[in-house]
Design an enzyme around this catalytic site. Structure first.
Site, PDB file in Angstrom:
ATOM      1  N   LYS A 182      33.066  41.097  36.247  1.00  0.00           N
ATOM      2  CA  LYS A 182      32.073  41.013  37.312  1.00  0.00           C
ATOM      3  C   LYS A 182      31.003  42.087  37.126  1.00  0.00           C
ATOM      4  CE  LYS A 182      35.361  39.491  40.906  1.00  0.00           C
ATOM      5  NZ  LYS A 182      34.697  38.238  41.315  1.00  0.00           N
ATOM      6  N   ARG A 225      42.447  30.424  41.619  1.00  0.00           N
ATOM      7  CA  ARG A 225      42.991  29.062  41.537  1.00  0.00           C
ATOM      8  C   ARG A 225      44.139  28.978  40.528  1.00  0.00           C
ATOM      9  NH1 ARG A 225      37.128  26.974  39.980  1.00  0.00           N
ATOM     10  NH2 ARG A 225      36.749  28.769  41.331  1.00  0.00           N
TER      11      ARG A 225
END
Length: 545
Positions: free
Chosen positions: A319, A393
């Site tokens: 990130k 996920r």
């Protein structure tokens, strides 16, 4: 906790109508006040150690109209509240708060708060506005009294004791665990006052107040978990903190806590979960908690699943630096599941619940999963990892597969899953995905009641088609990657769900507090939508009786 919250009260107060009154008017929605000047150190000391009271009033045609409890208190003080209202200006609008001092020898502070116009319940902005107004008013009054360093805060029920308790305890929450002690010659500025329901309240009002205290405690515990820095809230720390908290709550005899180690995770062939965990030196855990509240322990449970990434760097797909400190709260789904489980146990709801939380860090290293790798989930499906920052996920996929082993009546998963849901909805509502109309209707009603809103999002087959991989069964990132990111993430999870009663909550957009529409939540992590999930479970229990 529920027992003490329901019965907690204190004898109030003798009246001295000859004492002068000081006044401070606070603008709408403001819950702060400056310090005031007193004539002597002794007088100041008495004020700072005094008792405060929060009293509500409505906007009437001829000026401010006190609640029924407010009228009772006004009569007790020889109509002194009415008189000072006239002096300060009659109307107290929705969101206004006024702070009066020196009402009597035993009532040093009075916070008068506006509840809006009296009338039938209205659904505006997709919430029950009267309950929302009570939360905001209770928060404003309690915060004023805390700012004035009142040691003991009493509230009348403001016509909705449950909402008043929620607003008060949510507003008074602070996270200061990491702050050093103040020098001994400095007065502590963040000391928490005690909060009690006015002793003139009925038994029914006390029960409502007690429920509200529990709902707020569940959310505040989720906030505490999310606020704690990641070096103090590793997967192991999370397991320890949750085990301690649940081990101290009422009905703890109905709770089973099973922390599953790496060897168990590997034995269950949770390759998708382990692919995320492998980049960190911190051990992963799969936390399983059972609450057996139904008459029979064999009754099929509701399963709650929460994403538990205790720090998310993005992995190899790292990130940007901006905003990364907030990724200590990427276990917000697991925090909300824990807060919900805590509150359900404290309330003693007649339902069986299984709470599942895969816990790990997502870190870059020589051992970390790489873009282009293919991993295998518990159900045998292969997943092409296109982006390692779409890790939530991956751990949820295995948790959802495992959830089916309990033959559940329903599955609810929650996760700070995508930034895309924040782009779509901001902090106004959590994105909600389900193919079950009954689950959505019950969730929608629950969110209106709590004021912590949900908004239904689409689960079209289009999004499932966008998750196809050329070399594996499924890709962890939709194509095109910047299109409908929250919807494609939900479609990915759907591929691992066989239960008809399933709901996915993407809570990334509501993870932070300090928004104008919910003034009872301060800046920092919000713990949303814990109270809505608890309310959903309460409604589910009521419908089954």
């Amino acid at each position: 906790m529920l027992k003490s919250a329901v019965k907690g009260s204190c004898s109030l107060f003798s009246c001295n109508s000859s004492v002068s009154v000081l006044l401070r008017i606070v603008p709408a929605r403001s819950i702060s006040t400056s310090s005031f000047l007193l004539d002597s150190a002794e007088e100041k000391s008495n004020m700072l150690s005094g008792r405060g009271m929060v009293v509500g009033c409505y906007e009437g045609e001829d000026g401010a109209e006190l609640t029924e409890a407010g009228k009772t208190l006004d009569a007790k003080y020889n109509n002194k509240i009415t008189r000072i209202l006239k002096i300060s200006g009659q109307q107290v609008k929705d969101g206004d708060s006024r702070l009066f001092y020196d009402i009597s020898e035993d009532l040093t502070h009075l916070a008068l708060v506006g509840l809006g116009k009296r009338g039938p319940e209205e659904k505006q902005e997709d919430m029950l506005m009267s309950r929302h107004n009570v939360r905001c008013a209770a928060a404003a009054g309690a915060s004023l009294l805390k700012k004035a360093k009142v040691k003991e805060i009493h509230l009348e029920g403001l016509s909705d004791p449950e909402a008043a308790a929620e607003g008060t305890h949510l507003a008074l929450f602070t996270y200061d665990d990491m702050k050093g002690k103040k020098p001994t010659n400095e007065e502590p500025t963040n000391e928490k006052p005690s909060v009690l329901l006015w002793d003139g309240s009925s038994e029914g009002e006390r029960e409502q107040w007690g429920r509200g205290c529990v709902l707020a405690e569940g959310q505040n515990f989720a906030r505490w978990l999310m606020e704690t820095p990641s070096n103090h809230m590793t997967p192991t720390d999370f397991v320890d903190a949750v085990s301690r908290k649940l081990g101290q709550c009422e009905n703890k005899d109905k709770i089973e806590i099973s922390p599953r180690p790496y060897s168990w995770i590997k034995e269950k062939k949770m390759g998708s979960f382990l692919s995320v965990a492998q980049g960190s030196d911190e051990d992963p855990w799969f936390l399983e908690i059972k609450y057996n509240g139904a008459t029979s322990p064999d009754t099929n449970p509701l399963v709650l699943v929460g994403k538990g990434i205790t720090f998310d760097s993005g992995g190899i797909s790292i990130k940007p630096a901006a905003g990364m400190p907030e990724m200590k709260a990427d276990m917000g789904g697991a925090a909300c599941v824990t807060g919900t489980t805590l509150a359900v146990a404290m309330l003693g709801l007649p339902i069986n619940i299984v709470s599942l939380m895969p816990l790990c860090e997502n870190m870059p290293s020589g051992k970390a999963v790489k873009p282009g790798d293919v991993v295998t989930a518990m159900n045998g499906k292969t997943i092409e990892v296109d982006n390692t920052d779409a890790e939530g996920r991956l751990i949820l996929a295995d948790a959802l597969c495992y959830a089916h082993s309990f033959n559940p009546t329903g599955i609810i998963d929650m996760a700070t899953l995508t930034g895309a849901v924040g782009v779509a909805l901001g902090s106004g509502a959590a994105g909600t995905y389900t193919t079950s109309e009954s689950m959505w209707e019950r969730f929608h009603e629950a969110s209106r009641t709590t004021g912590d809103r949900l908004w239904r999002m689409p689960l079209y087959n289009l999004y499932s088609k966008q998750m196809k991989s050329r070399i594996a069964d499924i890709n962890n990132l939709g194509t095109p990657s910047r299109s409908a990111g929250s919807c494609t993430a939900a479609a990915f999870l759907k591929a691992f769900v066989e239960c008809d009663e399933w709901c996915h909550l993407d809570i990334a957009g509501v993870m932070s507090g300090g928004t104008a529409d919910l003034p009872y939540l301060s800046k920092g992590m919000s713990g949303r939508p814990t109270r809505t999930i608890i309310q959903y479970i309460q409604q589910l229990c009521s419908s089954q009786q």
